[in-house]
Scaffold this motif. Structure first.
Motif, PDB file in Angstrom:
ATOM      1  N   ILE A   1       0.837  -1.205   0.000  1.00  0.00           N
ATOM      2  CA  ILE A   1       0.000   0.000   0.000  1.00  0.00           C
ATOM      3  C   ILE A   1       0.870   1.252   0.000  1.00  0.00           C
ATOM      4  O   ILE A   1       0.629   2.204  -0.751  1.00  0.00           O
ATOM      5  N   LEU A   2       1.917   1.254   0.837  1.00  0.00           N
ATOM      6  CA  LEU A   2       2.800   2.415   0.891  1.00  0.00           C
ATOM      7  C   LEU A   2       3.518   2.619  -0.443  1.00  0.00           C
ATOM      8  O   LEU A   2       3.681   3.752  -0.906  1.00  0.00           O
ATOM      9  N   LEU A   3       3.937   1.536  -1.073  1.00  0.00           N
ATOM     10  CA  LEU A   3       4.595   1.658  -2.378  1.00  0.00           C
ATOM     11  C   LEU A   3       3.649   2.240  -3.414  1.00  0.00           C
ATOM     12  O   LEU A   3       4.034   3.090  -4.221  1.00  0.00           O
ATOM     13  N   LEU A   4       2.392   1.786  -3.395  1.00  0.00           N
ATOM     14  CA  LEU A   4       1.422   2.328  -4.344  1.00  0.00           C
ATOM     15  C   LEU A   4       1.155   3.811  -4.087  1.00  0.00           C
ATOM     16  O   LEU A   4       0.870   4.562  -5.016  1.00  0.00           O
ATOM     17  N   CYS A   5       1.238   4.230  -2.820  1.00  0.00           N
ATOM     18  CA  CYS A   5       1.079   5.655  -2.501  1.00  0.00           C
ATOM     19  C   CYS A   5       2.269   6.467  -2.989  1.00  0.00           C
ATOM     20  O   CYS A   5       2.109   7.600  -3.449  1.00  0.00           O
ATOM     21  N   TRP A   6       3.457   5.917  -2.862  1.00  0.00           N
ATOM     22  CA  TRP A   6       4.678   6.686  -3.110  1.00  0.00           C
ATOM     23  C   TRP A   6       5.174   6.641  -4.553  1.00  0.00           C
ATOM     24  O   TRP A   6       5.685   7.638  -5.057  1.00  0.00           O
ATOM     25  N   LEU A   7       5.030   5.513  -5.218  1.00  0.00           N
ATOM     26  CA  LEU A   7       5.671   5.340  -6.526  1.00  0.00           C
ATOM     27  C   LEU A   7       5.264   6.375  -7.570  1.00  0.00           C
ATOM     28  O   LEU A   7       6.122   6.854  -8.320  1.00  0.00           O
ATOM     29  N   PRO A   8       3.959   6.739  -7.683  1.00  0.00           N
ATOM     30  CA  PRO A   8       3.615   7.741  -8.703  1.00  0.00           C
ATOM     31  C   PRO A   8       4.392   9.040  -8.552  1.00  0.00           C
ATOM     32  O   PRO A   8       4.656   9.728  -9.537  1.00  0.00           O
ATOM     33  N   TYR A   9       4.776   9.384  -7.338  1.00  0.00           N
ATOM     34  CA  TYR A   9       5.497  10.629  -7.094  1.00  0.00           C
ATOM     35  C   TYR A   9       6.999  10.432  -7.212  1.00  0.00           C
ATOM     36  O   TYR A   9       7.705  11.261  -7.782  1.00  0.00           O
ATOM     37  N   LEU A  10       7.486   9.311  -6.693  1.00  0.00           N
ATOM     38  CA  LEU A  10       8.917   9.048  -6.774  1.00  0.00           C
ATOM     39  C   LEU A  10       9.365   8.808  -8.207  1.00  0.00           C
ATOM     40  O   LEU A  10      10.487   9.156  -8.587  1.00  0.00           O
ATOM     41  N   LEU A  11       8.507   8.214  -9.026  1.00  0.00           N
ATOM     42  CA  LEU A  11       8.854   7.916 -10.415  1.00  0.00           C
ATOM     43  C   LEU A  11       8.323   8.968 -11.388  1.00  0.00           C
ATOM     44  O   LEU A  11       8.390   8.774 -12.592  1.00  0.00           O
ATOM     45  N   ASN A  12       7.760  10.053 -10.831  1.00  0.00           N
ATOM     46  CA  ASN A  12       7.267  11.155 -11.657  1.00  0.00           C
ATOM     47  C   ASN A  12       6.277  10.645 -12.706  1.00  0.00           C
ATOM     48  O   ASN A  12       6.488  10.759 -13.911  1.00  0.00           O
ATOM     49  N   MET A  13       5.153  10.109 -12.203  1.00  0.00           N
ATOM     50  CA  MET A  13       4.112   9.570 -13.077  1.00  0.00           C
ATOM     51  C   MET A  13       2.849  10.423 -12.917  1.00  0.00           C
ATOM     52  O   MET A  13       1.945  10.076 -12.158  1.00  0.00           O
ATOM     53  N   PRO A  14       2.777  11.574 -13.603  1.00  0.00           N
ATOM     54  CA  PRO A  14       1.631  12.478 -13.419  1.00  0.00           C
ATOM     55  C   PRO A  14       0.293  11.818 -13.706  1.00  0.00           C
ATOM     56  O   PRO A  14      -0.712  12.149 -13.077  1.00  0.00           O
ATOM     57  N   PHE A  15       0.249  10.866 -14.660  1.00  0.00           N
ATOM     58  CA  PHE A  15      -1.019  10.252 -15.019  1.00  0.00           C
ATOM     59  C   PHE A  15      -1.598   9.447 -13.859  1.00  0.00           C
ATOM     60  O   PHE A  15      -2.808   9.207 -13.805  1.00  0.00           O
ATOM     61  N   ALA A  16      -0.746   9.032 -12.903  1.00  0.00           N
ATOM     62  CA  ALA A  16      -1.212   8.247 -11.764  1.00  0.00           C
ATOM     63  C   ALA A  16      -1.653   9.129 -10.605  1.00  0.00           C
ATOM     64  O   ALA A  16      -2.095   8.630  -9.578  1.00  0.00           O
ATOM     65  N   ARG A  17      -1.539  10.463 -10.773  1.00  0.00           N
ATOM     66  CA  ARG A  17      -1.898  11.365  -9.686  1.00  0.00           C
ATOM     67  C   ARG A  17      -3.267  12.001  -9.893  1.00  0.00           C
ATOM     68  O   ARG A  17      -3.609  12.964  -9.234  1.00  0.00           O
ATOM     69  N   ARG A  18      -4.042  11.484 -10.807  1.00  0.00           N
ATOM     70  CA  ARG A  18      -5.324  12.100 -11.120  1.00  0.00           C
ATOM     71  C   ARG A  18      -6.234  12.086  -9.905  1.00  0.00           C
ATOM     72  O   ARG A  18      -6.315  11.109  -9.177  1.00  0.00           O
ATOM     73  N   ASP A  19      -6.928  13.185  -9.732  1.00  0.00           N
ATOM     74  CA  ASP A  19      -7.830  13.314  -8.609  1.00  0.00           C
ATOM     75  C   ASP A  19      -9.253  13.030  -9.068  1.00  0.00           C
ATOM     76  O   ASP A  19      -9.507  12.699 -10.233  1.00  0.00           O
ATOM     77  N   LEU A  20     -10.197  13.166  -8.145  1.00  0.00           N
ATOM     78  CA  LEU A  20     -11.596  12.947  -8.454  1.00  0.00           C
ATOM     79  C   LEU A  20     -12.111  14.026  -9.407  1.00  0.00           C
ATOM     80  O   LEU A  20     -11.570  15.132  -9.455  1.00  0.00           O
ATOM     81  N   PRO A  21     -13.147  13.732 -10.168  1.00  0.00           N
ATOM     82  CA  PRO A  21     -13.768  14.782 -11.001  1.00  0.00           C
ATOM     83  C   PRO A  21     -14.204  15.961 -10.142  1.00  0.00           C
ATOM     84  O   PRO A  21     -14.508  15.818  -8.957  1.00  0.00           O
ATOM     85  N   TRP A  22     -14.250  17.134 -10.767  1.00  0.00           N
ATOM     86  CA  TRP A  22     -14.551  18.355 -10.028  1.00  0.00           C
ATOM     87  C   TRP A  22     -15.888  18.268  -9.308  1.00  0.00           C
ATOM     88  O   TRP A  22     -16.022  18.696  -8.154  1.00  0.00           O
ATOM     89  N   ARG A  23     -16.887  17.663  -9.945  1.00  0.00           N
ATOM     90  CA  ARG A  23     -18.209  17.553  -9.325  1.00  0.00           C
ATOM     91  C   ARG A  23     -18.143  16.705  -8.052  1.00  0.00           C
ATOM     92  O   ARG A  23     -18.759  17.034  -7.034  1.00  0.00           O
ATOM     93  N   VAL A  24     -17.373  15.643  -8.106  1.00  0.00           N
ATOM     94  CA  VAL A  24     -17.234  14.773  -6.924  1.00  0.00           C
ATOM     95  C   VAL A  24     -16.447  15.481  -5.832  1.00  0.00           C
ATOM     96  O   VAL A  24     -16.762  15.379  -4.644  1.00  0.00           O
ATOM     97  N   ARG A  25     -15.415  16.240  -6.228  1.00  0.00           N
ATOM     98  CA  ARG A  25     -14.627  16.974  -5.235  1.00  0.00           C
ATOM     99  C   ARG A  25     -15.487  18.008  -4.510  1.00  0.00           C
ATOM    100  O   ARG A  25     -15.357  18.198  -3.299  1.00  0.00           O
ATOM    101  N   LYS A  26     -16.371  18.708  -5.249  1.00  0.00           N
ATOM    102  CA  LYS A  26     -17.252  19.690  -4.615  1.00  0.00           C
ATOM    103  C   LYS A  26     -18.174  19.011  -3.618  1.00  0.00           C
ATOM    104  O   LYS A  26     -18.384  19.517  -2.497  1.00  0.00           O
ATOM    105  N   ALA A  27     -18.713  17.841  -3.999  1.00  0.00           N
ATOM    106  CA  ALA A  27     -19.592  17.107  -3.089  1.00  0.00           C
ATOM    107  C   ALA A  27     -18.820  16.643  -1.857  1.00  0.00           C
ATOM    108  O   ALA A  27     -19.337  16.685  -0.732  1.00  0.00           O
ATOM    109  N   TYR A  28     -17.573  16.227  -2.071  1.00  0.00           N
ATOM    110  CA  TYR A  28     -16.759  15.770  -0.934  1.00  0.00           C
ATOM    111  C   TYR A  28     -16.469  16.919   0.024  1.00  0.00           C
ATOM    112  O   TYR A  28     -16.537  16.750   1.246  1.00  0.00           O
ATOM    113  N   ARG A  29     -16.157  18.075  -0.512  1.00  0.00           N
ATOM    114  CA  ARG A  29     -15.896  19.230   0.346  1.00  0.00           C
ATOM    115  C   ARG A  29     -17.122  19.574   1.189  1.00  0.00           C
ATOM    116  O   ARG A  29     -17.005  19.914   2.370  1.00  0.00           O
ATOM    117  N   ARG A  30     -18.308  19.497   0.580  1.00  0.00           N
ATOM    118  CA  ARG A  30     -19.529  19.799   1.327  1.00  0.00           C
ATOM    119  C   ARG A  30     -19.758  18.772   2.434  1.00  0.00           C
ATOM    120  O   ARG A  30     -20.210  19.125   3.527  1.00  0.00           O
TER     121      ARG A  30
END
Length: 262
Positions: free
Chosen positions: A149-178
């Motif tokens: 689990i820790l490797l899966l958390c760290w590898l996208p950043y350590l290996l500079n893999m921007p495609f693996a850092r995608r966040d939730l869609p904006w609509r879902v993020r707004k709902a999460y913030r609320r």
């Protein structure tokens, strides 16, 4: 991302402890995802999340705050509830679980209950995996699972893999913030409830169960504040320090005054 990844302005001065306490009580009344506390280094947000700019001395002050509240107020309530309901603690003081308390529980429980508070996108796989590891315990299958689990958390950043850092869609993020205040407080309650496993409950009435874990509930609130306002590294370190204090006292009693332990 829910937090800026880079390009932050230079950090301003760190708050005093009493200012952090004031911010904590304000946060508990109205949990929110932003902003972070001042004093963070400019640079990569992921690195600062795991290795935040926070001193051990400041974490010790927070641990002392928790120990004091639990010793003077919440602890006696829990002890009285245990006595009234016939619950007994599972801890064997002659076999202190140092590894579990100082390393395993801080890492695994923070992954289960608090990592996704600021990074909800991987929660769908991270939380079930961390729960499975928690149930396995600090044995090789659980240790290997947490390592993965820790490797899966760290590898996208350590290996500079921007495609693996995608966040939730904006609509879902707004709902999460609320809904974040509900998420924060529910995870704190769940964190406390898990610690009922520390007791042999016997015939303890259901209405007494929340009183048994009041100290863990407060601790969960403080750890959640550290995770959101400082980073996951801060909550893991504070979790370990908080667990270690009472065990150190028990160990000293066993070495210096064993008759008191009896």
């Amino acid at each position: 991302m829910l937090e800026a990844g880079s390009g932050r302005s230079p950090a301003v001065g760190r708050l005093r402890f009493r200012d952090e306490l004031r911010d904590f009580f304000s946060f508990v009344r109205r949990p929110r995802l932003a902003p972070r506390l001042p004093g963070r280094r400019a640079g990569d947000g992921w690195w600062e999340d795991w290795f935040p700019t926070v001193s051990v001395g400041r974490l010790l002050k927070w641990a002392l705050f928790l120990w004091a509240i639990n010793l003077v107020f919440l602890g006696p309530i829990a002890v009285a509830a245990a006595g009234a309901g016939g619950a007994t603690h599972r801890l064997n003081i002659h076999n202190i679980p140092w590894l579990h308390a100082l390393l395993w529980a801080p890492v695994v429980e923070e992954l289960v209950f608090r990592y996704a508070l600021r990074r909800p996108a991987p929660a769908w796989w991270l939380v079930p995996g961390a729960v499975a590891a928690m149930l396995m315990g600090a044995k090789w299958p659980g240790i290997l699972l947490v390592t993965g689990i820790l490797l899966l958390c760290w590898l996208p950043y350590l290996l500079n893999m921007p495609f693996a850092r995608r966040d939730l869609p904006w609509r879902v993020r707004k709902a999460y913030r609320r809904g974040f205040p509900w998420v924060f407080h529910l995870t704190s309650v769940a964190f406390a409830a898990v610690h009922l496993y520390n007791f042999n409950l016997h015939q303890t009435p259901l209405w007494l169960l929340p009183l048994l874990v009041l100290p863990q509930w407060l601790t969960g609130l403080v750890l959640g504040w550290h995770r959101v306002r400082l980073g996951i590294g801060a909550s893991i370190l504070l979790h370990g320090i908080f667990n270690g204090g009472p065990l150190l006292v028990v160990w000293l009693v066993l070495r210096m005054a064993p008759e008191l332990a009896v």
